[in-house]
Every structure is written in C-alpha cells, then in structure tokens.
Motif scaffolding. Structure first.
Motif, PDB file in Angstrom:
ATOM      1  N   LEU A 137      -0.551   0.531   3.040  1.00  0.00           N
ATOM      2  CA  LEU A 137       0.509  -0.080   3.272  1.00  0.00           C
ATOM      3  C   LEU A 137       1.186   0.057   4.558  1.00  0.00           C
ATOM      4  CD1 LEU A 137       2.423   0.462  -0.355  1.00  0.00           C
ATOM      5  CD2 LEU A 137       1.414  -1.699   0.403  1.00  0.00           C
ATOM      6  N   PHE A 197      -0.520  -2.144   6.944  1.00  0.00           N
ATOM      7  CA  PHE A 197      -0.274  -3.735   7.047  1.00  0.00           C
ATOM      8  C   PHE A 197       1.258  -3.989   7.657  1.00  0.00           C
ATOM      9  CE2 PHE A 197      -3.146  -3.632   3.260  1.00  0.00           C
ATOM     10  CZ  PHE A 197      -4.203  -4.462   3.825  1.00  0.00           C
ATOM     11  N   THR A 214       3.879  -8.502   6.413  1.00  0.00           N
ATOM     12  CA  THR A 214       2.845  -8.927   5.770  1.00  0.00           C
ATOM     13  C   THR A 214       2.808  -8.450   4.353  1.00  0.00           C
ATOM     14  OG1 THR A 214       1.378  -8.617   7.697  1.00  0.00           O
ATOM     15  CG2 THR A 214       0.334  -8.465   5.524  1.00  0.00           C
ATOM     16  N   VAL A 215       3.132  -7.204   3.910  1.00  0.00           N
ATOM     17  CA  VAL A 215       3.308  -6.667   2.422  1.00  0.00           C
ATOM     18  C   VAL A 215       4.426  -7.600   1.868  1.00  0.00           C
ATOM     19  CG1 VAL A 215       3.476  -5.121   0.807  1.00  0.00           C
ATOM     20  CG2 VAL A 215       2.510  -4.458   2.961  1.00  0.00           C
ATOM     21  N   ALA A 273       3.185 -11.015   1.182  1.00  0.00           N
ATOM     22  CA  ALA A 273       1.865 -10.672   0.063  1.00  0.00           C
ATOM     23  C   ALA A 273       2.527 -10.623  -1.376  1.00  0.00           C
ATOM     24  CB  ALA A 273       1.185  -9.700   0.542  1.00  0.00           C
ATOM     25  N   ALA A 317      -0.141  -5.830  -4.410  1.00  0.00           N
ATOM     26  CA  ALA A 317       0.290  -5.961  -3.135  1.00  0.00           C
ATOM     27  C   ALA A 317      -0.762  -5.842  -2.036  1.00  0.00           C
ATOM     28  CB  ALA A 317       1.635  -4.861  -2.906  1.00  0.00           C
ATOM     29  N   SER A 377      -2.098  -8.510   0.508  1.00  0.00           N
ATOM     30  CA  SER A 377      -2.025  -8.222   1.800  1.00  0.00           C
ATOM     31  C   SER A 377      -3.231  -8.251   2.704  1.00  0.00           C
ATOM     32  CB  SER A 377      -1.302  -6.804   2.230  1.00  0.00           C
ATOM     33  OG  SER A 377      -0.022  -6.753   1.413  1.00  0.00           O
ATOM     34  N   ARG A 378      -4.369  -7.783   2.087  1.00  0.00           N
ATOM     35  CA  ARG A 378      -5.572  -7.981   2.785  1.00  0.00           C
ATOM     36  C   ARG A 378      -6.032  -9.511   2.812  1.00  0.00           C
ATOM     37  NH1 ARG A 378      -7.350  -4.187  -1.902  1.00  0.00           N
ATOM     38  NH2 ARG A 378      -6.628  -2.205  -1.350  1.00  0.00           N
ATOM     39  N   ARG A 438      -4.023 -11.830   3.098  1.00  0.00           N
ATOM     40  CA  ARG A 438      -3.176 -12.440   3.799  1.00  0.00           C
ATOM     41  C   ARG A 438      -3.599 -12.166   5.456  1.00  0.00           C
ATOM     42  NH1 ARG A 438       1.604 -14.998   4.562  1.00  0.00           N
ATOM     43  NH2 ARG A 438       2.583 -14.554   6.264  1.00  0.00           N
ATOM     44  N   VAL A 439      -4.026 -10.830   5.873  1.00  0.00           N
ATOM     45  CA  VAL A 439      -4.238 -10.263   7.188  1.00  0.00           C
ATOM     46  C   VAL A 439      -5.543 -11.187   7.539  1.00  0.00           C
ATOM     47  CG1 VAL A 439      -5.253  -8.530   8.460  1.00  0.00           C
ATOM     48  CG2 VAL A 439      -3.323  -8.440   7.107  1.00  0.00           C
TER      49      VAL A 439
END
Lengths: 232, 232, 232, 232, 232, 232
Positions: E20, E23, E27-28, E31, E182, E186-187, E189-190
């Motif tokens: 977390l 990120f 980002t989180v 997400a 989450a 997040s992964r 989204r990145v």
C-alpha cells in the motif's frame, strides 16, 4: 464505491423520537456521555425549533443533488433527511420544491452539511432546517451517490434509522440501539437538573453543590484578594 | 502558571456602567480612539440587547468549565462574566443552570470565546450572551485555571473591574481608569452626531460636511463621466 | 491604479429592477444559468428583505471609508451601494449616519464585503444590509480609491449600473445587458415551478417528474433492501 | 488613541536571550507554566530557525506600514521586530528592503501577524521571519500608529523589551521580569527530559514513568481485549 | 461514554502495508472508488514521506494527552498512531519524547488532528508526522478517553487495525477487510496509468484517450474562436 | 450559462513574459499600482519557482475536471493553465498524468483554486504549481464548463491571453493590454529599489529617505522616552 439506494430501513418507535425531541440536544448529549454531536458547522436556519426523527441519509457529489431526489422516495412520516457530500460543498442543493415534497411525505426536518436556498419560503413553511449555509448556488443532477448508507457529519457517523435530534444547540445522533439507554439517562438527568435549578435559584453555589472546593484546593488553586494579588 | 481566584475586585460606579450601556459599543469605541474591541468571533446570541457591566474574568482549560463554577461566587450585581480558554475551544461550557445562578446573583450578561448551550432557554430567560458558538458539546471539571486575572479576548486585554460594553456591534472593554474620559468623549460624540444626522436628513453630503473634497483632490482622485471613462 | 469617481452611470429601468426583486435571488440565478452569485461570505443583517437596485460601486482601502463618502453623492433613487476593499477587511466602515444619508437619497440597500456597525439602528430604520460582519471597529478617511469602477465581490464582477438582487439566499449580480434575458427566463422558471410544486403537493416524485430513474440506472445506482445490504 | 514612538526601551541581557534561544519555544513555554504563545496563525517562513531577541513593537493600521518605518530606527542589535495591525490584515507590509535595513541594524528576526513579500529574497538573506501570510499585496504610508507600546499578538500581550523566542513550534513571549525564572525552570526541565529520553529509548513506558496507571484506573478507564470489546 | 483501552487488536499483514505504501495515497484512493481520505486539515510535517501502517487509535479530551500515553503501550512494530480529540483542538499534545518512545516500539508514523511540537527534533529524527498544526501549546493529563476504539478523522472512520496510508497528498484509511481488494485495484490502476503516461508523453490528448469529445458535445459545449467569441 | 471552448486566443510576446518573470510578483504588482493579485488562498507547492506565462483558463464544476482535459488541447508553449470552479472546491482535480501532458505541450505552470495530487511526483518533475490544497480527493468527468473564458480567481479577473506571474509571494494577473506599461514601471522600480537598498545597507533610514518624519509629526505621532511613557 458501489452506489446503492437502501430501502426498507428499520425505524425507531415514534414515541421514542418524540420523547427525545422533548429532552433536546444538550440533555440527551450529556446523558449519552457527551458524544454524538455533529459540530458547529451545521447551524439552525430558524430559532426555537426542536425535533427528533429517524435518519434517511443521502451521500451526494459536490455541486450535485441527484441523490436527494432519490432519497425523497425513501422518506416516511417521522423521518429526518440527512445530507452530506463526498467532499466539502456549500452549494444550495435543497430548496422550497424539495421541502414541499418532504412535507407531503411527513418528513420532520432537513439536516445538511451543504447549503439551502429559498430560505424565505422555508421559514414561511415552518419546515425546520439545519444546514452549512444559506446559498442560492444551484446544483446539477449528473453524478451518482448513495441513499441510506452510513455517512459522517462533522465527525459523527449517522446510520439510516438512527435517531437525529436537533435544536438551537446543534444536531445530535443517537444510534438506534442506544435510544432506550439514552432516554433513561435523559429522564434521570432532567430530574437531577430540576433539583439543581431550584437550589441555584435559592442562591446555592455550584461550587458547593458539586463539592468542587476540595478539588480546587487539590489542584493548587489559591484564593487571594485583589490587594494581595496586586502586591504579588 | 499560578492558579488563583482573586476576590474583592474593585468595580466601577453603577451609574457609569449604565451611561456606557446607553451610548453603546460603536460610540464608546470611537470616543476612546478606536480601540478596545474583542473582534468579530464573539457574537450576540440575541438581537437588540445592549449592556454594560464590571468584568469578572475566568480563564479555563479547553473542554473544562471548572473555573466558571468558581467565578460565579465572585460575581456581584452589575457584573458581566467574561470567559476564555487557554487555547481555542468552542465547547459548550455554559448553559441554563449556570445562567440561573448568575441571574440569581444579579449578573447582567455573559461574554465568552467558548460555546454556550441551552440556547432556547437562555433566550427565553432574556439573559444576554455574546459567545463564540452555539454548541451542546459538554465539558468536564478536572483542570485548574484562574478567576479575576487579566485575560485576552480577541486581541483585547480585559482586567477584572474593567467595564465591558456589548450590543449587536460587538463587545468592548473600557479599562476602569479610562471610564471617565470615555464617557466625556462619548457625550461629545453623541451631540456631534445628532447635528450631523440632521444635516444628512436635510440632504447635506458628508463630503461637504467633513471637507473631504479637497482631500480627494490632494490624493489624486479624478471625476470623470461614464462616457469619458469608457473612452479612456 | 488611477483613482476615479465615475459620474452619470446609466441605470436599468426601474420596472426591471422591481420585477427582479419579485423573483428573488434563487430564481434569477437559476434562470441565468447558475452564475452571478457573490458567495456565502456576504450575509443578510435582517430576515426576509428582498430587493433589487442599480449598482453604485465603491472600492476602498482596508480600514478606510473615504470612498464610501464619495460614493454617496453618486447615488440616485433605486440604487444599491456595493462596497469592497482592495484587500480583505471586516472593519465597520458603514453605520447609521451613512445609512441616513443613503435613505435620504432613495438608496435601496447596502452590500459590502466589509463590516457594518450601529446594527440596532440599521435594523430599526429598516434599511436592508448584506455585509461581511457586524463590527464596531472604526475606520479612517486617509487613502484614495474609486467609485463606479468594476469591482469583484466574492468571485463575481459587479459593474456600475448592473442590477443587484439580494435576499436571504444571498446577493446576485445581473449584468445590465442581460437583464431582459434574465427576466424572460425567470418568468418561465416561475411558471414551471408552480406546476412542479402542485405535483409535489399531490405526492408526485421528482424522480419521476424529472425522469431521473433511468439516469440512476445508467450511472450504476442499485436498489437493495436493508436486509440485503447488511448481508453484504 | 494617542500615537507615540517610545524610545530608550530597556532590554534584557544578551546572554539571557541567547540561552532562551538555545532552549527553544516548547521547553520555555512548558517551563513558564504553559503560557505566552502567540498561537498558530503566525507561522515560520523557513525551517529550523531558532531565535530569541528583545521585542520592539509596531502597531499599524491595516494596509499601512508607516509605523514599521518608524520602528526600524528604534531597533538595536539583538532585537526582534514584532508587528501587528489594529484590525486583521494579511497585506504584505514587509519585504526585502525593510529586511535589509533591519539586518544592517543587527535585528535578529521579524514576527508579524501581517503578510510579508520578497519571500525568495528573505530566504536567501537568511533573515528569519514568522508571519501571517506570504503576500505581495502592497501597503501605503498614510495612517498613524505607535511604536514600542504593548501589543497583543494572537492572545498574548507583548511589551517592548520582553524576550521573544521563536522556532518551528511557534512564537513565545517571555515578559522581561520573568526571564530569570523561565531560564531556571527551563534548565531543570531540560535535565529532566534528558533522563526521560534515555528511559524511553530503553523501552520504559511513560505510563509507568509518570505513574499514570493509577490515574487511568481512578478515571474509570478499563482494559479489554478486542475480542471482549467486539462481544460488547 | 465508557472509556476503554482495547488490547490485542488484529493487524493486517506487513507485506500488504508495504505494498500500500508503495502505491501511495492518490492511487489507492482512486482504486477504492474515491473514498477514505481524512481531508485537507491534516497536513504532512515533512516532504516526500510515504508510509502505511496498522492503525492504533487514541481518542483524547481537548488540551489533554493522557490517552496518547496509554496508546504508546498498545503500539507494535508496523503501527501508525492515529490521534483525535472529542472536540476540535490544535494543542501540541505530541512531541519529541513521545516520538522517541514510538520509534523505540517500531511505530512508523503519527497522524493527529491535533498539534505537534519539537518540530525541529521530529524532522531531525525522520519520524513522519501528519498533523493539524505545529504548536508548542502544552497539554495536561487529567481527563479519560479511549484507545483502539473507532474514531472519525475529517469525516472518515478509522478503526484499530485498519491500514492507514499517508504521503504528501494526504492521509487515507483502508478498512482491514478491504485491503486485498484495494491492492488488486491499485495494481490494475498503476498499469493503466503507465500506459496513459507514455501516451501523454508522446502527445496524445486525454480528450481522445478517454473519449471525452463526444461527452462534451452531448453536454452542449461548443468550440468557437476567440474572434467569434468576442463578436458573440 | 453557455459552455464554450474558445480557441486561437492571442498571446503576449514571449520576451515580455520572460521579462515579467524576471521582475517577480511583488515588483510588478507595485509597478501596476498595487492591483492584480489573486490573494493568499492560492499557495506555491514548491519554494523558489518564479514564472510568467499566457493564461489558458478553465472553469470547472466542483468535483469535476472534465474541462481541464478540454483545456490541455488549447495550451501552447509558454502558457500557464489557470483553473477554478463555479463554487469553492479543493478536490484534487489535477495530478501527475495531466502535468505530464502539459509538460509535453510546453506549459510553464498550473495555477488552480482547487487541489492537486501526486505532489511527490509534481515536485520531482519540477513542474511549478500554485494551488488551493494538496488533496488526493478524486474527481469525475460529468459536468460541462468552459475553456478560455474570463474567470475570477480570488477577486482578480483573469482573461485568456493575460500574463500570469507567480512566485513565492503569490500569483499576479497582468492584463494583456497593460503588459508594456507594467514592464516600463517595473524597470523604473527596480532601479529605484537598487539605490534604496544600497542606502539602507549604509545605514540610512527609510524615515529619512522617504521623508516620513514630517508626516508622522503632521499625524500627531509624538516621541517619548520609556521613562516618560511609564510616568504616563
């Protein structure tokens, strides 16, 4: 964030709400152990109103009142509509037309962190409002949100079906499961205060009544005359 | 910090206080040379009240009203209780029971940087309050402070026995030693204003009455018509 | 900055101003496309006043009301005096004597980002005021500014001769060239709202009336019962 | 208000000022009994500066820096210039040219409730500033005020010749007569904290070191496991 | 309010907290569906720190840090101490000695709605802090509160054992049960952002990439040249 | 409100923008007659940046960054993107991906009344930002607005093609038609300040240099020694 409108929310008994309204915010807040207030940024639009109702909550996007329209349908007689936004917004997302719809459904009041408009009309209608601002700024209906999910108002979580009490001292949330306890403690507090009031009217001092003189002494507070103090 | 309760504070004459109240905050403030106001964060709880009294001061810890209880005992008829906290706090450290005790002792008003509650009752009692907030948030009685020491309210130092004047324009401190001078200057100012008022009602302009046309000219302010300005 | 007093500013027709006042701020603001408000930091000093007038503007230095005195002379019957400062200031640059002069000239109201004093008198006179604060703090007459130049109040530009509408919902500027269009749209809006009001009084929902159910569905808002929601 | 420039103000010994600076704001504030801070609205313009000096005070009109110019002449090596305005103002009344003049006179820092500008230059010069804002807004030189009279900054009275201590924790005023006592108490506090620091580094708990377990118990704080708490 | 210290709170896995932190908050937050932030009143004391930890919560009385001392004992390596007060308070309830104790216990950061002091030392220690103010104002240890109960920080509920992520963009709470989801979001989204970043570096427009031209058209946004607009 | 994207906006010459940047905000602001600042609520995200560019403006709905995406396409090398919202909003409507797109187009900086996120990345990229907040709170793309229309930022109107100057002292708008005059006056001011700086470094006083002693005397400011002042 999943956007939902939750229906069929359980409500507290109407007689409990009425009794809470009779006690008022300060008494119930103290009786609950000094918790549950939504803070000083939500202010009454009128003077002297004192209500309690079952919370219907609406979580809106700033500048958008779409979910207030969805919330109206979920309101029943005895409810209080409680509105907030995902991020701070004082836009006037509520006015006289929505109030007309709420009155028609038997709703007792509006509590909102946002703004309200048509203030003259709202006051004339006698519909009680606690809000973050008087603000004509209009809103759109473009972004989703939720109805009857837990929301946070000024640091206090309000869940659908919680009791909301409001008067000139502020807005208080009494969790549904704690209403019975809050009522019992409020009754006791009112009785105790009546005795204290009478004592103070007779001239007794709260220092004596609450046995605070010893505490002051323990804490190192000294009594000196002005002359001694000036000589200091 | 040594914690003290100072007793036997000298007060200004009652007739001086009454005359100050008659003039009101704006007049006395101007007459004193535009000093002494506590600023715009302490607001009247009611409309139209106009009082003056001798200051009894209470310096409290945030979230704690112990020293207000100690201050009540130091109050005499004609006093105004003035409360502040060591660091900013809007908690509702004062309510109807304390007001009942103050009324019993002949206190004229409360001025506090903190919050007050039982607002409905305070208004019904007709007890005038200037405060930082309407706030039900309760306080404890656990931490020492002082009574009748100099305190600072919104940038103005208030000493016990100073005259405090308050109305819808704000709250003003008149140092005890300066009351005579403030009264004399206020009387002169009221007379002068009566003449000016009459002149303005007849249509005379303050530009002429105060001889400001020459000043505007000296400062380079030019008169142009809208047509000239648009062409400009 | 060149300092000017602009004279002979063209005004909107009086009947247009009166019709704008009849509609009120929220209606005209919506009719204009949700623009023109001065924001929530300028608040009514009274409840229930609803006015419209032609703007006379004054741009002052903080702590200085010299240009208000210059502005009085430029005011005609039907005008609203609109005051701001070069940098933020809540000093009480306006009081009862200036109000007396404005009333004598037929001015309808004061709108100021600054403070006002003699609030008791202003309320008794029935002279409507929207201001940034109630504040006795006095000002001087030492620094130049301008009268009847465009000023910015809370993010909205107000030009001399623009229509200013004000009530308990806030203060709105209608540019002079846009008054006709604003009136036409306001008339249409009022008619439409009358029909909606009646529908809501009968129990019709705004969700249905505004055809919002499809939008909620498109935006992914789902309806679930409380039992389903708790089950998660 | 009589306007004066007071000359020949007595200063504290330089070695006392240096020792106060060494202790820093938090330590001296605690040693004095938790008083004397000017509050959180005056912030450092830089990181890591820690100074103490003898106060030269300037009381200005909002939007006007005339009295800062008068104050410069009263400054001696080891002084701190402390500026405030009669009513709130964040205008940029101080910049690099005035800082150049102060540096030439050996002044250690500026503390102001107002704004400063030429921030890039001030940081490059290494002249420490605590201020209410970074703000280019210019001021005039038109209205009188005073130099070296007592002023109030954020609720704390600062008299000329008082010691002003400032670092990243804020700004503190040590009255001239109390410097010796503040230094003695600060020395004791630093020694005590050194022992506590070492204990905490070894893993001792402040609960034990300060004997707080009994207090928690007396106050009714109970220890429960998460499992017990959830079972509720 | 029952006052409790809850022990043995379950924590999220350390590797989840570390991922977390990698990120970061923005980002989180995205997400998770744009929820969970504590708002803009809690600010980083340093630049560039990015942490995640398991929340230990402390609920204090204003002006009182007793429960912070109780909370220290409940902290384990990988935790973040999260502090708030029952009503708003910016007093400096936390400083270098408490930070020393937390570092000794492996705590990663402090998040507090209150103030902190010894800022120079905290920065030198490299102990990350997000707080409501830098403030030397000292506190007492006199009033009970709770440790490891749910608290509300800026509108977001934080429960003990929730993941708290913090960097220069703010402070985010990820409920313990939602961490897995989450992280997965997040992964994704990145990865998506990396592709977009490359496209923007090549000059592609987000209007095209996000297919917004049609939306603008649907919403009635028209393209006009400056010449056409001026003629308008 | 008609929603438009205005294309082909005329820009000031690049060399004028560069010269304005060289002077900085405080100098140009003074040279223009102390107008044009956007106020203290828009703050630099970094220290020491000093830029000037041609304004591209975006007017957004609160919580919505759709029009920022539309604005990117209108940006050319040497531009500054200036963003505001219809009503106040600090949501993080701008982050590293949009900055990447702007850098690719040669944009010099962002000025926004709203929030920004990915602050760590923005600082690493060296992309200068002046904003209302650091805030991860995400926005949607659902509501129309305009690009390259006049907007108001903190009381100052910014038109597309105006020069925007920004540094640690704030953000300044120089209307396109006034750039030549502002540059000439800035050059004169810099020369005059260089002479003054040298004089102050030699110990000359601004009281003498600006001939303020006579003014102080005219305004009634008296010089008294501390001994005389204490004697009263």
């Amino acid at each position: 964030m999943n956007h939902v409108v939750v229906t069929d929310v359980p409500r507290p008994p109407a007689e409990d709400l009425d009794e809470l309204a009779g006690f008022g915010v300060a008494t119930v807040h103290e009786a609950m152990g000094r918790i549950g207030l939504v803070g000083t940024s939500v202010l009454p639009l009128q003077q002297g109103a004192r209500i309690a109702g079952s919370a219907v909550t609406a979580l809106c996007w700033p500048g958008d009142n779409l979910m207030i329209h969805a919330a109206v349908e979920q309101c029943l007689p005895g409810d209080v509509l409680v509105v907030t936004t995902v991020s701070p917004s004082l836009d006037g997302s509520f006015g006289e037309l929505l109030a007309t719809a709420l009155v028609q459904r038997g709703v007792r009041a509006l509590v909102t962190t946002g703004g309200v408009r048509d203030v003259v009309d709202l006051r004339e209608m006698g519909f009680p409002v606690w809000s973050g601002a008087q603000n004509a700024q209009g809103t759109v209906k473009a972004t989703p949100g939720s109805v009857n999910v837990p929301i946070t108002v000024g640091g206090t979580v309000i869940r659908p079906g919680d009791a909301v009490v409001a008067d000139d001292d502020g807005v208080l949330c009494v969790p549904r499961a704690g209403i019975g306890e809050a009522l019992a403690a409020s009754r006791a507090r009112v009785e105790k205060e009546a005795v204290a009031r009478e004592a103070y009217q007779r001239g007794e001092l709260s220092l004596d009544r609450n046995k605070l003189r010893g505490l002051l002494d323990d804490l190192g507070v000294r009594y000196v005359t002005a002359a001694e103090h000036d000589a200091g």
